[in-house]
Design a protein around this motif. Structure first.
Motif, PDB file in Angstrom:
ATOM      1  N   HIS A 294     -34.679   8.105  88.049  1.00  0.00           N
ATOM      2  CA  HIS A 294     -35.223   7.030  87.223  1.00  0.00           C
ATOM      3  C   HIS A 294     -36.263   6.183  87.957  1.00  0.00           C
ATOM      4  CE1 HIS A 294     -32.098   8.001  84.357  1.00  0.00           C
ATOM      5  NE2 HIS A 294     -31.235   7.972  85.343  1.00  0.00           N
ATOM      6  N   ARG A 295     -37.074   6.877  88.785  1.00  0.00           N
ATOM      7  CA  ARG A 295     -38.011   6.151  89.630  1.00  0.00           C
ATOM      8  C   ARG A 295     -39.171   5.530  88.860  1.00  0.00           C
ATOM      9  NH1 ARG A 295     -41.036   8.060  95.046  1.00  0.00           N
ATOM     10  NH2 ARG A 295     -42.845   6.702  94.847  1.00  0.00           N
ATOM     11  N   VAL A 296     -39.363   4.222  89.075  1.00  0.00           N
ATOM     12  CA  VAL A 296     -40.534   3.531  88.556  1.00  0.00           C
ATOM     13  C   VAL A 296     -41.245   2.883  89.751  1.00  0.00           C
ATOM     14  CG1 VAL A 296     -41.370   1.606  87.150  1.00  0.00           C
ATOM     15  CG2 VAL A 296     -39.625   3.128  86.244  1.00  0.00           C
ATOM     16  N   ASP A 297     -42.576   3.112  89.843  1.00  0.00           N
ATOM     17  CA  ASP A 297     -43.366   2.518  90.929  1.00  0.00           C
ATOM     18  C   ASP A 297     -43.910   1.165  90.509  1.00  0.00           C
ATOM     19  OD1 ASP A 297     -43.605   5.630  91.531  1.00  0.00           O
ATOM     20  OD2 ASP A 297     -44.020   4.498  93.369  1.00  0.00           O
ATOM     21  N   LEU A 298     -43.845   0.214  91.428  1.00  0.00           N
ATOM     22  CA  LEU A 298     -44.385  -1.123  91.166  1.00  0.00           C
ATOM     23  C   LEU A 298     -45.488  -1.389  92.176  1.00  0.00           C
ATOM     24  CD1 LEU A 298     -41.494  -1.247  89.843  1.00  0.00           C
ATOM     25  CD2 LEU A 298     -41.507  -3.674  90.366  1.00  0.00           C
ATOM     26  N   VAL A 331     -43.956  -0.579  95.884  1.00  0.00           N
ATOM     27  CA  VAL A 331     -42.523  -0.349  96.075  1.00  0.00           C
ATOM     28  C   VAL A 331     -42.019   0.440  94.867  1.00  0.00           C
ATOM     29  CG1 VAL A 331     -41.923  -2.559  95.007  1.00  0.00           C
ATOM     30  CG2 VAL A 331     -40.362  -1.570  96.670  1.00  0.00           C
ATOM     31  N   ALA A 332     -40.914   1.178  95.031  1.00  0.00           N
ATOM     32  CA  ALA A 332     -40.355   1.950  93.907  1.00  0.00           C
ATOM     33  C   ALA A 332     -38.872   1.656  93.782  1.00  0.00           C
ATOM     34  CB  ALA A 332     -40.579   3.443  94.139  1.00  0.00           C
ATOM     35  N   TYR A 333     -38.388   1.579  92.530  1.00  0.00           N
ATOM     36  CA  TYR A 333     -36.954   1.334  92.297  1.00  0.00           C
ATOM     37  C   TYR A 333     -36.390   2.363  91.316  1.00  0.00           C
ATOM     38  CZ  TYR A 333     -37.729  -3.390  94.145  1.00  0.00           C
ATOM     39  OH  TYR A 333     -38.053  -4.450  94.944  1.00  0.00           O
ATOM     40  N   ASN A 334     -35.069   2.510  91.357  1.00  0.00           N
ATOM     41  CA  ASN A 334     -34.356   3.162  90.261  1.00  0.00           C
ATOM     42  C   ASN A 334     -34.413   2.151  89.108  1.00  0.00           C
ATOM     43  OD1 ASN A 334     -32.198   3.664  88.399  1.00  0.00           O
ATOM     44  ND2 ASN A 334     -31.213   4.971  89.934  1.00  0.00           N
ATOM     45  N   PRO A 356     -41.030  -2.518 101.759  1.00  0.00           N
ATOM     46  CA  PRO A 356     -41.075  -1.439 100.774  1.00  0.00           C
ATOM     47  C   PRO A 356     -39.819  -0.555 100.770  1.00  0.00           C
ATOM     48  CG  PRO A 356     -42.588  -0.976 102.599  1.00  0.00           C
ATOM     49  CD  PRO A 356     -42.036  -2.352 102.829  1.00  0.00           C
ATOM     50  N   THR A 357     -39.007  -0.589 101.828  1.00  0.00           N
ATOM     51  CA  THR A 357     -37.813   0.270 101.836  1.00  0.00           C
ATOM     52  C   THR A 357     -36.545  -0.522 102.147  1.00  0.00           C
ATOM     53  OG1 THR A 357     -38.183   0.780 104.167  1.00  0.00           O
ATOM     54  CG2 THR A 357     -39.098   2.328 102.563  1.00  0.00           C
ATOM     55  N   SER A 358     -36.674  -1.830 102.438  1.00  0.00           N
ATOM     56  CA  SER A 358     -35.475  -2.632 102.735  1.00  0.00           C
ATOM     57  C   SER A 358     -35.078  -3.425 101.483  1.00  0.00           C
ATOM     58  CB  SER A 358     -35.761  -3.553 103.925  1.00  0.00           C
ATOM     59  OG  SER A 358     -36.927  -4.303 103.687  1.00  0.00           O
ATOM     60  N   VAL A 374     -28.813  -7.852  94.730  1.00  0.00           N
ATOM     61  CA  VAL A 374     -29.498  -7.067  95.752  1.00  0.00           C
ATOM     62  C   VAL A 374     -29.762  -5.673  95.194  1.00  0.00           C
ATOM     63  CG1 VAL A 374     -29.347  -6.094  98.084  1.00  0.00           C
ATOM     64  CG2 VAL A 374     -28.323  -8.339  97.590  1.00  0.00           C
ATOM     65  N   VAL A 375     -31.018  -5.245  95.243  1.00  0.00           N
ATOM     66  CA  VAL A 375     -31.387  -3.902  94.789  1.00  0.00           C
ATOM     67  C   VAL A 375     -32.162  -3.234  95.918  1.00  0.00           C
ATOM     68  CG1 VAL A 375     -32.498  -2.571  92.958  1.00  0.00           C
ATOM     69  CG2 VAL A 375     -31.690  -4.877  92.487  1.00  0.00           C
ATOM     70  N   VAL A 376     -31.827  -1.991  96.219  1.00  0.00           N
ATOM     71  CA  VAL A 376     -32.499  -1.298  97.315  1.00  0.00           C
ATOM     72  C   VAL A 376     -33.610  -0.408  96.745  1.00  0.00           C
ATOM     73  CG1 VAL A 376     -32.187   0.252  99.278  1.00  0.00           C
ATOM     74  CG2 VAL A 376     -30.350  -1.337  98.630  1.00  0.00           C
ATOM     75  N   PRO A 377     -34.854  -0.548  97.260  1.00  0.00           N
ATOM     76  CA  PRO A 377     -35.955   0.301  96.768  1.00  0.00           C
ATOM     77  C   PRO A 377     -35.690   1.778  97.074  1.00  0.00           C
ATOM     78  CG  PRO A 377     -36.795  -1.536  98.067  1.00  0.00           C
ATOM     79  CD  PRO A 377     -35.311  -1.492  98.281  1.00  0.00           C
ATOM     80  N   LEU A 378     -36.315   2.646  96.277  1.00  0.00           N
ATOM     81  CA  LEU A 378     -36.265   4.078  96.568  1.00  0.00           C
ATOM     82  C   LEU A 378     -37.262   4.360  97.688  1.00  0.00           C
ATOM     83  CD1 LEU A 378     -36.266   5.474  92.912  1.00  0.00           C
ATOM     84  CD2 LEU A 378     -34.342   5.465  94.513  1.00  0.00           C
ATOM     85  N   ARG A 379     -36.928   5.308  98.506  1.00  0.00           N
ATOM     86  CA  ARG A 379     -37.871   5.694  99.582  1.00  0.00           C
ATOM     87  C   ARG A 379     -39.060   6.393  98.959  1.00  0.00           C
ATOM     88  NH1 ARG A 379     -36.129   4.800 104.499  1.00  0.00           N
ATOM     89  NH2 ARG A 379     -33.905   4.299 104.694  1.00  0.00           N
ATOM     90  N   VAL A 380     -40.252   5.949  99.372  1.00  0.00           N
ATOM     91  CA  VAL A 380     -41.478   6.528  98.793  1.00  0.00           C
ATOM     92  C   VAL A 380     -41.763   7.882  99.454  1.00  0.00           C
ATOM     93  CG1 VAL A 380     -43.910   6.140  98.334  1.00  0.00           C
ATOM     94  CG2 VAL A 380     -42.311   4.222  98.342  1.00  0.00           C
TER      95      VAL A 380
END
Lengths: 380, 380
Positions: A294-298, A331-334, A356-358, A374-380
């Motif tokens: 469910h990756r969305v890039d911001l 940054v990208a998130y689920n 971007p990854t923390s 707290v939400v952890v970004p997806l690794r790009v």
């Protein structure tokens, strides 16, 4: 032994018990509704072994006694009675009449039915040595704002609950599934220090019951392995339409591992936005996202954030105005996790990025409020 | 190739297709939504192999072509678009933009997608040699009033459908599961004589689409193994908010065995009553009935009927005023069957008894209406 109850008073309170009492159970007695007549009240009660609930309707009564009636037919009947009043008569059977309808329901002996213990409103009392008073609305937020983050996985036993932390500093609720975390802080000092974990499903029942309580205060009490709630209710249930509710839920054993270290403290980038607009855009763009993660890039830029996603179906993008403090960042998130983290918020929200990854932090626009996630970004 | 569509026009009509197009199918092409551009319309279509549906939105367009787009993301997106207008552009991909949102969805080649045949509004035409015009409202009643009586049992194959009988005398719809029967008669003479059976699940889709058609007339057409529907729609979809709907459903093979002989003709007892009051009382009393046969006893007396039931939970009774013609009688029914037989009725209803163990008839109070149902009493 008999009592007359206004129909709406009965149906509204019976609806709360209907949620708790199971239609089937390995303990058949749990499928019964308890009815007790006291000198000044009709008391209804039930349990599913995890959650006990009692409703006390202050009414003129005749006689005293305690009975068990098959819950399902009682619930069905009460909902559709033709009259405004319901007359209950207790004997070898329960006679129920309302308007042109009358019935006799078989009663079961209450032998073997568990004794239910609820907190007293007069202060701490056995088996609830610890007690605190909280505004209904605040306890409701503490539970409902973090509930979504609890785990559904069998193997993360303790994370299948919501942790309540009582201390001098206040009350804090926490839920996590190991990938994200939700917190709610209530600054009101508490009269004892204790951490307990309530099963998420019991939290759902607490939320439902608290919603039925309206405004005012609720007594929250702790005993060995159990958390209790009690409302003051109001005198003369027939006139006010309010009964007194009391509840007891079984606690989980253990407590959460230390989670403080995953909460980021420094943020090179802070983005404030209208949460409705951001959420709608995120929802639309996420339709196109990969169905696995469910990756969305911001992409945060000067005055806007560009949301984009690409998956098997194609790609989509949308931009939303933001107020940035700090340097532009990608940054990208689920999308599901980010949507859930934003779900308790309305009006303005703030996303605080530690990198971007923390881990990132989601907060309401007005930092005064007690929610954060707290939400952890997806690794790009 | 492009077209501009008002968002509400698109969402309303897409909702009809969303019901038909499956999310998963052994034929993956069925999970796609068809989009066609003609010189004066955007046409949307879909099928699940049993039901085909086409929506024609008369709009100014640029170019011509026929495309398949993955239905699920399209449906999800269309529901939540930010703008009032939606722009669709067709090329190697489908570009969709609305307000600040834009997306490109992958298109699939339409090779292998079944050709869908719908009736023409200009009268009978291949592959639909037979055609009749009916008021939407009447066809809706003919289908929805009898649908409940169709069988759910695998082994009663033909009874899993609703039979439509066209003749000089009119149109009749029939459904039965072998235990009860529901009929609807429409006196309007039909231009052909034919009996066809529509699968009950396709009847549900027809009912849903007919409800979306509002008032007016619908063309009903028959071809080999297929029944088609078409509305006239209205010109200029953007202004009127109405598209033209066409539908085709696969028919079942065979027809019902002769059922006329189970419809009773002579009635020693006729009871008229207010259907709401009777139904509510029957529902309450049936809560106490035996859970196997749902038996409720009816004792017809001078000016009232006494309903009573007794089962594991206890017993209940209620009386309802009736106007009797004939001799008092005691009879018992499966409460569910009687409730379903009464379900299409409002206002006054009539129960016609041929005897305590022979079939009864349920009819609306005004015999002019076309609905009737046969219910068989339980043996006392």
């Amino acid at each position: 032994m008999k009592v007359k109850v206004p129909k709406t008073l009965l149906t509204e309170h019976v609806a709360l018990l209907e949620r708790v009492i199971p239609t089937r159970s390995s303990n058949p007695l749990f499928t019964y509704l308890g009815l007790a007549l006291t000198p000044d009240a009709l008391v209804l009660f039930g349990t599913n072994g995890e959650v006990d609930l009692e409703v006390r309707l202050e009414l003129p009564t005749e006689g005293e006694g305690r009975f068990l009636v098959p819950a399902q037919p009682f619930f069905q009947l009460v909902k559709s009675l033709p009259g405004d009043q319901v007359e209950l008569g207790f004997g070898a059977e329960l006679s129920l009449s309302s308007g042109s309808f009358s019935t006799r329901l078989s009663l079961a002996p209450d032998e073997g039915y568990p004794e239910l213990f609820f907190p007293s409103l007069e202060g701490p009392a056995e088996p609830y040595p610890l007690q605190t008073l909280l505004p209904v609305e605040e306890l409701l937020k503490a539970l409902s704002h973090v509930r979504y983050a609890a785990s559904n996985e069998e193997y993360r036993a303790i994370f299948r609950g919501v942790q309540l932390e009582f201390s001098e500093g206040g009350l804090r609720s926490v839920a996590s599934d190991g990938y994200r975390l939700a917190l709610y802080r209530l600054a009101k000092p508490q009269p004892f220090a204790k951490k307990v974990v309530v099963p998420a499903r019991s939290v759902d029942e607490m939320v439902r019951v608290l919603k039925g309580m309206g405004e005012g205060e609720v007594a929250l009490a702790l005993g060995p392995g159990v958390l209790g709630l009690a409302t003051s209710g109001s005198q003369g249930a027939a006139a006010t339409g309010k009964g007194q509710l009391r509840m007891a839920v079984r606690l989980m054993e253990g407590e959460f591992p230390d989670y403080e270290r995953v909460i980021p403290k420094e943020f090179p980038l802070k983005a404030a936005f209208d949460v409705e607009a951001f959420r709608e855009a995120l929802r639309r763009v996420s339709v196109l996202s990969d169905r696995q993660n469910h990756r969305v890039d911001l992409l945060f830029e000067e005055r806007r954030v560009l949301l984009s996603a690409e998956g098997d179906y194609g790609k989509g993008q949308e931009e939303v105005p933001v107020r940035l403090e700090g340097l532009p960042l990608a940054v990208a998130y689920n999308a599901r996790y980010l949507l859930e983290a934003l779900s308790p918020l309305s009006g303005q929200a703030v996303l605080l990025l530690s990198g971007p990854t923390s881990p990132s932090l989601v907060r309401p626009g007005e930092a005064a409020e007690g929610y954060q996630a707290v939400v952890v970004p997806l690794r790009v």
